[in-house]
Design a protein around this motif. Sequence first.
Motif, PDB file in Angstrom:
ATOM      1  N   SER A 242      80.255  33.866 -91.147  1.00 17.71           N
ATOM      2  CA  SER A 242      79.916  32.444 -91.210  1.00 17.71           C
ATOM      3  C   SER A 242      78.500  32.244 -90.681  1.00 17.71           C
ATOM      4  CB  SER A 242      80.912  31.630 -90.389  1.00 17.71           C
ATOM      5  OG  SER A 242      80.426  30.331 -90.159  1.00 17.71           O
ATOM      6  N   ALA A 243      77.642  31.635 -91.491  1.00 17.22           N
ATOM      7  CA  ALA A 243      76.265  31.370 -91.060  1.00 17.22           C
ATOM      8  C   ALA A 243      76.245  30.428 -89.859  1.00 17.22           C
ATOM      9  CB  ALA A 243      75.465  30.771 -92.225  1.00 17.22           C
ATOM     10  N   THR A 244      77.176  29.480 -89.865  1.00 18.18           N
ATOM     11  CA  THR A 244      77.237  28.543 -88.730  1.00 18.18           C
ATOM     12  C   THR A 244      77.596  29.267 -87.448  1.00 18.18           C
ATOM     13  OG1 THR A 244      77.897  26.731 -90.190  1.00 18.18           O
ATOM     14  CG2 THR A 244      78.341  26.458 -87.844  1.00 18.18           C
ATOM     15  N   ARG A 245      78.581  30.158 -87.533  1.00 19.85           N
ATOM     16  CA  ARG A 245      78.978  30.920 -86.343  1.00 19.85           C
ATOM     17  C   ARG A 245      77.834  31.811 -85.864  1.00 19.85           C
ATOM     18  NH1 ARG A 245      85.291  32.902 -86.966  1.00 19.85           N
ATOM     19  NH2 ARG A 245      86.241  30.829 -86.811  1.00 19.85           N
ATOM     20  N   THR A 246      77.125  32.394 -86.803  1.00 16.59           N
ATOM     21  CA  THR A 246      75.987  33.244 -86.432  1.00 16.59           C
ATOM     22  C   THR A 246      74.934  32.440 -85.681  1.00 16.59           C
ATOM     23  OG1 THR A 246      76.337  34.673 -88.354  1.00 16.59           O
ATOM     24  CG2 THR A 246      74.166  34.745 -87.334  1.00 16.59           C
ATOM     25  N   SER A 247      74.688  31.211 -86.129  1.00 14.81           N
ATOM     26  CA  SER A 247      73.682  30.368 -85.472  1.00 14.81           C
ATOM     27  C   SER A 247      74.118  29.935 -84.080  1.00 14.81           C
ATOM     28  CB  SER A 247      73.400  29.130 -86.333  1.00 14.81           C
ATOM     29  OG  SER A 247      74.540  28.275 -86.386  1.00 14.81           O
ATOM     30  N   LEU A 248      75.435  29.934 -83.825  1.00 14.95           N
ATOM     31  CA  LEU A 248      75.944  29.506 -82.513  1.00 14.95           C
ATOM     32  C   LEU A 248      75.859  30.607 -81.457  1.00 14.95           C
ATOM     33  CD1 LEU A 248      79.115  27.486 -83.597  1.00 14.95           C
ATOM     34  CD2 LEU A 248      76.956  26.569 -82.745  1.00 14.95           C
ATOM     35  N   VAL A 249      75.603  31.837 -81.889  1.00 11.07           N
ATOM     36  CA  VAL A 249      75.549  32.959 -80.943  1.00 11.07           C
ATOM     37  C   VAL A 249      74.441  32.741 -79.921  1.00 11.07           C
ATOM     38  CG1 VAL A 249      75.053  35.425 -80.688  1.00 11.07           C
ATOM     39  CG2 VAL A 249      76.580  34.641 -82.502  1.00 11.07           C
ATOM     40  N   ALA A 250      73.229  32.431 -80.410  1.00 10.70           N
ATOM     41  CA  ALA A 250      72.099  32.218 -79.501  1.00 10.70           C
ATOM     42  C   ALA A 250      72.359  31.031 -78.575  1.00 10.70           C
ATOM     43  CB  ALA A 250      70.819  31.991 -80.301  1.00 10.70           C
ATOM     44  N   GLN A 251      72.958  29.969 -79.119  1.00 12.22           N
ATOM     45  CA  GLN A 251      73.267  28.792 -78.300  1.00 12.22           C
ATOM     46  C   GLN A 251      74.227  29.145 -77.174  1.00 12.22           C
ATOM     47  OE1 GLN A 251      74.388  25.196 -80.481  1.00 12.22           O
ATOM     48  NE2 GLN A 251      75.944  24.720 -78.931  1.00 12.22           N
ATOM     49  N   PHE A 252      75.256  29.911 -77.499  1.00 11.03           N
ATOM     50  CA  PHE A 252      76.242  30.302 -76.492  1.00 11.03           C
ATOM     51  C   PHE A 252      75.595  31.166 -75.416  1.00 11.03           C
ATOM     52  CE2 PHE A 252      79.476  32.932 -74.582  1.00 11.03           C
ATOM     53  CZ  PHE A 252      80.572  32.104 -74.459  1.00 11.03           C
ATOM     54  N   ASN A 253      74.824  32.153 -75.832  1.00  7.71           N
ATOM     55  CA  ASN A 253      74.222  33.076 -74.861  1.00  7.71           C
ATOM     56  C   ASN A 253      73.181  32.391 -73.986  1.00  7.71           C
ATOM     57  OD1 ASN A 253      75.784  35.248 -75.676  1.00  7.71           O
ATOM     58  ND2 ASN A 253      74.310  35.927 -77.204  1.00  7.71           N
ATOM     59  N   ASP A 254      72.463  31.412 -74.547  1.00 11.29           N
ATOM     60  CA  ASP A 254      71.492  30.659 -73.739  1.00 11.29           C
ATOM     61  C   ASP A 254      72.201  29.870 -72.642  1.00 11.29           C
ATOM     62  OD1 ASP A 254      69.351  31.608 -75.171  1.00 11.29           O
ATOM     63  OD2 ASP A 254      69.173  29.841 -76.473  1.00 11.29           O
ATOM     64  N   LEU A 255      73.309  29.219 -73.000  1.00 10.15           N
ATOM     65  CA  LEU A 255      74.090  28.477 -71.997  1.00 10.15           C
ATOM     66  C   LEU A 255      74.649  29.421 -70.945  1.00 10.15           C
ATOM     67  CD1 LEU A 255      76.027  26.023 -74.346  1.00 10.15           C
ATOM     68  CD2 LEU A 255      74.299  25.395 -72.659  1.00 10.15           C
ATOM     69  N   ARG A 256      75.090  30.570 -71.381  1.00 13.10           N
ATOM     70  CA  ARG A 256      75.625  31.577 -70.452  1.00 13.10           C
ATOM     71  C   ARG A 256      74.551  32.014 -69.468  1.00 13.10           C
ATOM     72  NH1 ARG A 256      75.708  37.125 -70.159  1.00 13.10           N
ATOM     73  NH2 ARG A 256      77.619  38.090 -69.306  1.00 13.10           N
ATOM     74  N   ASP A 257      73.337  32.243 -69.953  1.00 13.33           N
ATOM     75  CA  ASP A 257      72.237  32.653 -69.070  1.00 13.33           C
ATOM     76  C   ASP A 257      71.886  31.553 -68.080  1.00 13.33           C
ATOM     77  OD1 ASP A 257      72.111  35.076 -70.377  1.00 13.33           O
ATOM     78  OD2 ASP A 257      70.457  34.488 -71.702  1.00 13.33           O
ATOM     79  N   GLN A 258      72.017  30.304 -68.507  1.00 12.52           N
ATOM     80  CA  GLN A 258      71.711  29.188 -67.612  1.00 12.52           C
ATOM     81  C   GLN A 258      72.689  29.131 -66.431  1.00 12.52           C
ATOM     82  OE1 GLN A 258      69.134  27.036 -67.436  1.00 12.52           O
ATOM     83  NE2 GLN A 258      68.258  28.367 -69.028  1.00 12.52           N
ATOM     84  N   ILE A 259      73.911  29.578 -66.652  1.00 18.43           N
ATOM     85  CA  ILE A 259      74.878  29.629 -65.549  1.00 18.43           C
ATOM     86  C   ILE A 259      74.377  30.562 -64.457  1.00 18.43           C
ATOM     87  CG2 ILE A 259      77.194  30.434 -64.901  1.00 18.43           C
ATOM     88  CD1 ILE A 259      78.210  29.376 -67.541  1.00 18.43           C
ATOM     89  N   ASP A 260      73.879  31.727 -64.854  1.00 15.59           N
ATOM     90  CA  ASP A 260      73.367  32.695 -63.886  1.00 15.59           C
ATOM     91  C   ASP A 260      72.145  32.134 -63.147  1.00 15.59           C
ATOM     92  OD1 ASP A 260      75.313  34.502 -64.671  1.00 15.59           O
ATOM     93  OD2 ASP A 260      74.042  35.436 -66.183  1.00 15.59           O
ATOM     94  N   SER A 261      71.249  31.503 -63.893  1.00 16.72           N
ATOM     95  CA  SER A 261      70.042  30.940 -63.274  1.00 16.72           C
ATOM     96  C   SER A 261      70.381  29.814 -62.311  1.00 16.72           C
ATOM     97  CB  SER A 261      69.084  30.425 -64.362  1.00 16.72           C
ATOM     98  OG  SER A 261      68.664  31.470 -65.210  1.00 16.72           O
ATOM     99  N   LEU A 262      71.288  28.956 -62.725  1.00 15.48           N
ATOM    100  CA  LEU A 262      71.658  27.821 -61.887  1.00 15.48           C
ATOM    101  C   LEU A 262      72.329  28.279 -60.595  1.00 15.48           C
ATOM    102  CD1 LEU A 262      73.017  24.551 -63.408  1.00 15.48           C
ATOM    103  CD2 LEU A 262      73.618  25.223 -61.103  1.00 15.48           C
ATOM    104  N   ALA A 263      73.169  29.301 -60.697  1.00 16.96           N
ATOM    105  CA  ALA A 263      73.840  29.822 -59.503  1.00 16.96           C
ATOM    106  C   ALA A 263      72.825  30.378 -58.510  1.00 16.96           C
ATOM    107  CB  ALA A 263      74.847  30.898 -59.896  1.00 16.96           C
ATOM    108  N   LYS A 264      71.774  31.039 -59.028  1.00 17.68           N
ATOM    109  CA  LYS A 264      70.746  31.609 -58.153  1.00 17.68           C
ATOM    110  C   LYS A 264      69.888  30.539 -57.494  1.00 17.68           C
ATOM    111  CE  LYS A 264      70.372  35.912 -60.810  1.00 17.68           C
ATOM    112  NZ  LYS A 264      69.497  36.726 -61.695  1.00 17.68           N
ATOM    113  N   ASP A 265      69.817  29.360 -58.106  1.00 18.80           N
ATOM    114  CA  ASP A 265      68.967  28.288 -57.586  1.00 18.80           C
ATOM    115  C   ASP A 265      69.715  27.300 -56.699  1.00 18.80           C
ATOM    116  OD1 ASP A 265      66.846  29.368 -58.973  1.00 18.80           O
ATOM    117  OD2 ASP A 265      67.096  28.061 -60.717  1.00 18.80           O
ATOM    118  N   SER A 266      70.954  27.609 -56.354  1.00 19.32           N
ATOM    119  CA  SER A 266      71.779  26.643 -55.605  1.00 19.32           C
ATOM    120  C   SER A 266      71.770  26.890 -54.102  1.00 19.32           C
ATOM    121  CB  SER A 266      73.227  26.676 -56.131  1.00 19.32           C
ATOM    122  OG  SER A 266      73.277  26.277 -57.471  1.00 19.32           O
TER     123      SER A 266
END
Length: 433
Positions: A256-280
């Motif tokens: 699915s092209a839509t699912r493929t496009s969501l991969v980067a979105q998901f991983n970016d949000l996932r990375d933000q969790i790590d960054s936010l935890a380090k900044d707390s």
Amino acid sequence: MATVSVSSGVRAALGSLASTKTEAQQAQYRLATGKKVNSAVDNPVNFFTSASLNDRASQFTGLLDGISNGIQTITAASKGIDSITKLVGSLQSTIKQAQNEAAANRPTVAGTVALGNQAEATATNSTIKDVALNKLVQGTVAAATAGTPGNAGLAAASTTIRLTAATPTATTFDIAITATTTVRDLVEGINKSGIATASVGSDGKLSIVGTGSDALSVDVGTGVGAAFAASATNAAESALLIGTADVTAAVQAGSSATRTSLVAQFNDLRDQIDSLAKDSGFNGINLLGGDKLSITLNEKTGTNKNKIDVQGDLLSSASLGIGKANSLQTSIAGEFSLQNDNDLNKAADALTNSLSSLRATSSSLGSKLQVVQTRQEFSKDLINTLTAGADNLVLADTNEEGAKLLALQTRQQLSQTALTLSNQADQAVLRMF
């Protein structure tokens, strides 16, 4: 040197004037300092008791800074968890969006042979679709007529059609075929499998679509369950029904092209969790980074010392069980496929568990924060109590001291008047000569 004697009246007036002056000076000093006990000489018990109370109040005042920093550290971690919770919610939305984009990501065995035609439809006074659905599955190929349903041509020796979904543990479903089984019965059986759905189009072609994104295979054979054996003529038998030469090999799902496009979105949000935890963190301590916070609550030492320890958690996407997404058809170590329905379901469950874990951590921090805030209020109240107690022992009543000074000034004036009168009496003796 000759001694000069004064009369008793003058001496009394002088004594009263000196006493009044001393008391007035004392009243003025108390008004100037605001204290009635300015040294141990004034009142040793009150002076040292007041000093002890003020010293303890000062120690608690010093502790308030540490308590305040502790509150801010816990608050920073709590705010971090709140923000991470929102990010996890966004991840859930991404997974749901991927799950909703499933139609283009299903393994499909698309029929290419028509099980009915217009001539048969005319002969039976029905549609091509109905002709196909009413045909018997087994028997020699035969066209439908006004008196017969026709036959799809599956050999009588083939009594089972098996569906297999290639999940991590292969799931199979067997559909028994008898001499009276129609294509309609076959379609209904497939639709009950939970593995795939089947339909016959208006063109009379049979299509089978997997309900998940796992690879799907269709086998023709004999026996059911463990006794199933694929027919030696499986490819030819399948071609009679579907027109596909061989569907024994698993048919893979599309991407699915839509699912493929969501991969980067998901991983970016996932990375933000790590960054936010380090900044707390706050003041060098990060409770979401696994640090430990110790807050001293009283002025004592040793076994009488009272403190509260807050042990942080090492919070990250990995510790929350949130894997990295990819667009492959299958998952790999540490990652999951955003194209695969089973992986999406597991990811959705993992995110739900992550939220539960975050709520538990938030609740624990909230409980610790409430305790520390309560101790902060207690310390402030105790400081006020200690200070008030110390002041009660040494502070002067300015109203009283002011009234006393005014009275002493009046007495001083009267004493001066009395001294003048006494001197006048002595001068009266002098006028006799």
